[in-house]
Design an enzyme around this catalytic site. Structure first.
Site, PDB file in Angstrom:
ATOM      1  N   THR A  60      -1.481   2.343  -8.250  1.00 12.02           N
ATOM      2  CA  THR A  60      -2.581   3.008  -8.939  1.00 12.02           C
ATOM      3  C   THR A  60      -2.059   4.133  -9.822  1.00 12.02           C
ATOM      4  OG1 THR A  60      -4.052   2.390  -7.160  1.00 12.02           O
ATOM      5  CG2 THR A  60      -4.776   4.190  -8.561  1.00 12.02           C
ATOM      6  N   SER A  87       0.830  -1.197   0.000  1.00 12.16           N
ATOM      7  CA  SER A  87       0.000   0.000   0.000  1.00 12.16           C
ATOM      8  C   SER A  87       0.869   1.253   0.000  1.00 12.16           C
ATOM      9  CB  SER A  87      -0.899  -0.028   1.234  1.00 12.16           C
ATOM     10  OG  SER A  87      -1.702   1.105   1.233  1.00 12.16           O
ATOM     11  N   GLY A  88       0.607   2.157  -0.928  1.00 12.83           N
ATOM     12  CA  GLY A  88       1.363   3.399  -1.007  1.00 12.83           C
ATOM     13  C   GLY A  88       2.588   3.299  -1.894  1.00 12.83           C
ATOM     14  N   GLU A 113      -0.053  -7.883   2.787  1.00 18.69           N
ATOM     15  CA  GLU A 113      -0.388  -6.967   3.873  1.00 18.69           C
ATOM     16  C   GLU A 113      -0.241  -7.633   5.242  1.00 18.69           C
ATOM     17  OE1 GLU A 113      -3.446  -3.911   2.744  1.00 18.69           O
ATOM     18  OE2 GLU A 113      -4.543  -4.891   4.341  1.00 18.69           O
ATOM     19  N   ASN A 163      -1.682   5.449   3.063  1.00 22.73           N
ATOM     20  CA  ASN A 163      -1.843   6.100   1.767  1.00 22.73           C
ATOM     21  C   ASN A 163      -3.111   6.952   1.792  1.00 22.73           C
ATOM     22  OD1 ASN A 163      -2.140   6.767  -0.912  1.00 22.73           O
ATOM     23  ND2 ASN A 163      -2.121   4.668  -1.686  1.00 22.73           N
ATOM     24  N   SER A 213      -5.814   5.340  -0.833  1.00 18.85           N
ATOM     25  CA  SER A 213      -5.580   3.897  -0.896  1.00 18.85           C
ATOM     26  C   SER A 213      -6.731   3.175  -1.591  1.00 18.85           C
ATOM     27  CB  SER A 213      -5.404   3.370   0.525  1.00 18.85           C
ATOM     28  OG  SER A 213      -5.082   2.010   0.485  1.00 18.85           O
ATOM     29  N   SER A 214      -6.397   2.340  -2.560  1.00 19.48           N
ATOM     30  CA  SER A 214      -7.443   1.551  -3.236  1.00 19.48           C
ATOM     31  C   SER A 214      -7.875   0.456  -2.291  1.00 19.48           C
ATOM     32  CB  SER A 214      -6.912   0.889  -4.507  1.00 19.48           C
ATOM     33  OG  SER A 214      -6.062   1.737  -5.211  1.00 19.48           O
ATOM     34  N   GLY A 247      -1.244  -5.277  -2.440  1.00 15.12           N
ATOM     35  CA  GLY A 247      -0.023  -6.021  -2.148  1.00 15.12           C
ATOM     36  C   GLY A 247      -0.164  -6.820  -0.861  1.00 15.12           C
TER      37      GLY A 247
END
Ligand code: ATP
Ligand code: MG
Length: 666
Positions: free
Chosen positions: A131, A126-127, A393, A176, A179-180, A391
């Site tokens: 995206t 994440s981050g 986690e 993030n 974040s998606s 990703g």
């Protein structure tokens, strides 16, 4: 075919001598642009040194063969301009510095020339910039592909599907600000001229729990705040909403409704505009915002106990608004069903309804976008798929959602291993080259642990959930232990000794993933039991995703997050080393290097180096393969340094080729 080694050879084949010399000088200053070129070392330290050197020069992209490693710069770089796009257009892969555009262009060119399908898998935590990368690739196609006036609308819709999906599927998290919270696979369809003519999106596992609960420092999905900040007065009035997010229980649990980096008002405008281009009618939007508002009203419903201990709704205002702006009959029905519950269960059921409504709305939204991206003419199209997926986690508390996310990463890692090794082996076979595959960790064993029929964790979960009233978190864990307890990648951890187990109300289990160890919190009644069907559905959708991907030519982008503070220029060695490990980058590099670093057609090799040998200079009249044999004999290549295939020479170590390059200077 998207062929790594062909591309590698493309670097040298297409470069002039001057370029090559320039490349060698640049290597010392800013590191190498392809990790395969790192001299003899494949240690993590030299890998990191190279990455750091480049990052400090704002060179955020580096190749491992055709795989692109990207390190989030956390600042705007001047490398995404239209001029840059045009620079990369139609140019051979290694001729320019590594870039997303090179990956995008390569996939596109091969697709056009070989008329086959591709995908670009973008992964990372994440981050890390997944995206952003997928948006940049889409923009690249939007700008560089041929189009007609008629097709411009398709292009705009493809681009504008992003802000809409982000509004409903992204949120501010601690890691993030955008974040998606769902996985996304988007096919871009091209006609025979290479023009983008349509698209299709698949979404995976939207994080519904966020609708009703946010951790400290996090927000709900952007759309709620956008609507309150940006929606005009009449709209809010019609929806019965107040502008202040503090008024809504579902928006304030993270205590950060306002975020410095996010301009909700402006984003609302973008989203509204996007909706109109994607062909949402005013009626569609009325329904959609009605539902968004209903979720907020639902969150404000309070229950109290009547004299029978049943929950009753304290104040009917919210219900009235829900009935007005959303599906009146359904909601009233749901609330009637809720009535015999006690207060705790009533709150629980309220939240479940809110999550379900939001989840369905998201699915509806994706379907609606797909309707507007669909290309109805039946001529054959080729596609490039972009996969922007969560990703690996590991949080402080890992629940069912992390379990699914990490399982997904196991599957994709397996896909990468299979597809890269497969491609490599095919090439060797084709050329009649013997080689010994180097050992690598095949994570199939972990995928099996999760997904195997009858014996896997998901099956066990299903079985347990078929015994309502009987199954508990402990019985689930016991089953796990019984069926997979001796699996090398499974560890249970009971939090009490055997005798007192009955009084313990939570347990967890631990999996040794390819990327590290994760402890999952398995409180059955809240998390896992509700999730049984979801797990099986998720497993099935992942299986079909893998099938979709297996039929296409792959490209990979591995994104790395440089630090935890979203700070530009800060290269946190520890954090990055960890990601290098779990993204499998060293393994990937080793596999690349265990084979042959370079391969070149005999004719091209001879043409470039013939001046280094009197027998081949200035002309060699026999077969090129024999000329090459004479040439390398003269240069003193040792047998372990090369192999001669049917049409190409294979060189094992980069240093052999560097030495040959250096021979020009002597
Ligand atoms: P998540 O898994 O949480 O969705 P992600 O990998 O998709 O994370 P992004 O949202 O793409 O991460 O990136 C996070 C932030 O990092 C962006 O909002 C942006 O500020 C910055 N960023 C990422 N890539 C770039 C880039 N190439 N140039 C400049 N900034 C970037
Ligand atoms: Mg994202």
């Amino acid at each position: 075919m998207f062929d790594y080694f062909y591309q590698i050879s493309g670097l040298v084949e297409d470069n002039t001598d001057a370029n090559m010399e320039g490349a060698l000088i640049a290597r010392d200053r800013v590191g190498v642009q392809d990790f395969v070129l790192l001299d003899s070392h494949t240690s993590e330290t030299s890998f990191l040194n190279n990455l750091r050197k480049r990052y400090q020069e704002n060179l955020i992209y580096t190749y491992i063969g055709t795989l692109l490693v990207s390190v989030n710069p956390y600042k705007e770089l001047d490398i995404y301009t239209v001029t840059q796009m045009q620079l990369y257009r139609g140019v051979n892969f290694f001729e320019l510095p590594p870039h997303l555009y090179a990956i995008a262009d390569n996939a596109y060119r091969v697709m056009c020339s070989e008329y086959n399908n591709h995908f670009i898998l973008i992964s990372g935590e994440s981050g890390a910039g997944k995206t952003e990368a997928s948006k940049k690739i889409l923009q690249y196609y939007a700008v560089t592909c041929p189009t007609t006036e008629q097709l411009q609308i398709v292009r705009d819709r493809l681009l504008l599907s992003n802000p809409v999906l982000e509004a409903f599927g992204n949120a501010k998290t601690l890691r993030n600000d955008n974040s998606s919270r769902f996985g996304k696979y988007m096919d871009i369809q091209f006609d025979f001229k290479g023009a983008p003519v349509g698209g299709h999106i698949l979404s995976y596992l939207i994080e519904k729990s966020r609708v009703v609960h946010q951790n400290h420092g996090e927000r709900n999905f952007h759309i709620f705040y956008q609507l309150l900040e940006g929606g005009d007065k009449d709209l809010l009035c019609w929806l019965g909403l107040e502008r202040n997010p503090q008024k809504y229980a579902y928006l304030i649990q993270g205590r950060c409704a306002k975020v410095f980096s996010i301009n909700d008002k402006n984003d609302w405008k973008i989203v509204r505009k996007a909706f109109s281009i994607i062909d949402f009618t005013e009626k569609d939007l009325e329904h959609l915002f009605g539902i968004v508002a209903s979720v907020l009203h639902l969150g404000n419903i309070q229950f109290e106990e009547d004299s029978n201990g049943h929950a009753i709704i304290r104040n009917g205002t919210q219900i009235k608004w829900i009935s007005k702006v959303s599906f009146p009959s359904q909601v009233v029905l749901v609330l009637q069903v809720l009535s015999p519950l006690n207060v705790d269960l009533a709150f629980y059921a309220r939240d479940a309804v809110a999550k379900a409504i939001y989840g369905r709305t998201f699915t509806w939204l994706v379907n609606k976008i797909n309707g507007s991206l669909a290309n109805k003419d039946s001529t054959r199209k080729t596609v490039i798929g972009l996969l922007d997926i969560y990703g690996f986690e590991v949080l402080d508390t890992n629940s069912f959602e992390q379990f699914c996310i990490n399982y997904c990463n196991e599957k994709l890692q397996q896909l990468l291993i299979e597809m890269t090794l497969k491609a490599e082996q095919e090439e060797y076979e084709l050329e009649g080259i013997e080689w010994e595959p180097i050992p690598y960790f095949n994570n199939k064993i972990i995928c099996d642990l999760v997904e195997q029929k009858h014996k896997g964790i998901i099956s066990i979960l299903d079985e347990e959930c078929l015994r309502p009233g009987e199954a508990t978190d402990l019985s689930f864990l016991e089953k796990l232990e019984e069926k997979v307890g001796d699996h090398a990648h499974f560890v249970t951890r009971k939090l009490a000794d055997q005798k007192t187990r009955k009084s313990i109300d939570w347990v967890d289990f631990r999996l040794l993933h390819y990327a590290g160890e994760v402890t999952y919190f398995a409180k059955l009644n809240k998390l896992f039991s509700m999730s049984s069907q979801v797990a099986t559905q998720f497993k099935n959708s992942l299986m079909s995703l893998i099938e979709i991907l297996m039929s296409k030519e792959p490209s990979y982008v591995r994104c790395i997050k440089p630090n935890e503070n979203k700070e530009p220029g800060k290269f946190d060695d520890f954090l990055i080393r960890h990601q290098v490990k779990y993204l499998g980058l060293m393994e990937h590099l080793r596999v690349r290097r265990a084979g042959f670093a370079y391969r070149r057609k005999y004719e091209l090799f001879l043409q470039r180096y013939k001046s280094l040998c009197p027998a081949t200079w200035p002309h060699w009249h026999g077969p090129a393969a024999e000329g090459v044999e004479r040439l390398i004999k003269h240069l003193g290549y040792k047998p372990e340094e090369y192999k001669l295939g049917r049409t190409k020479i294979f060189i094992r170590f980069p240093k052999t080729l560097f030495a040959t390059e250096d021979a020009f200077e002597i």
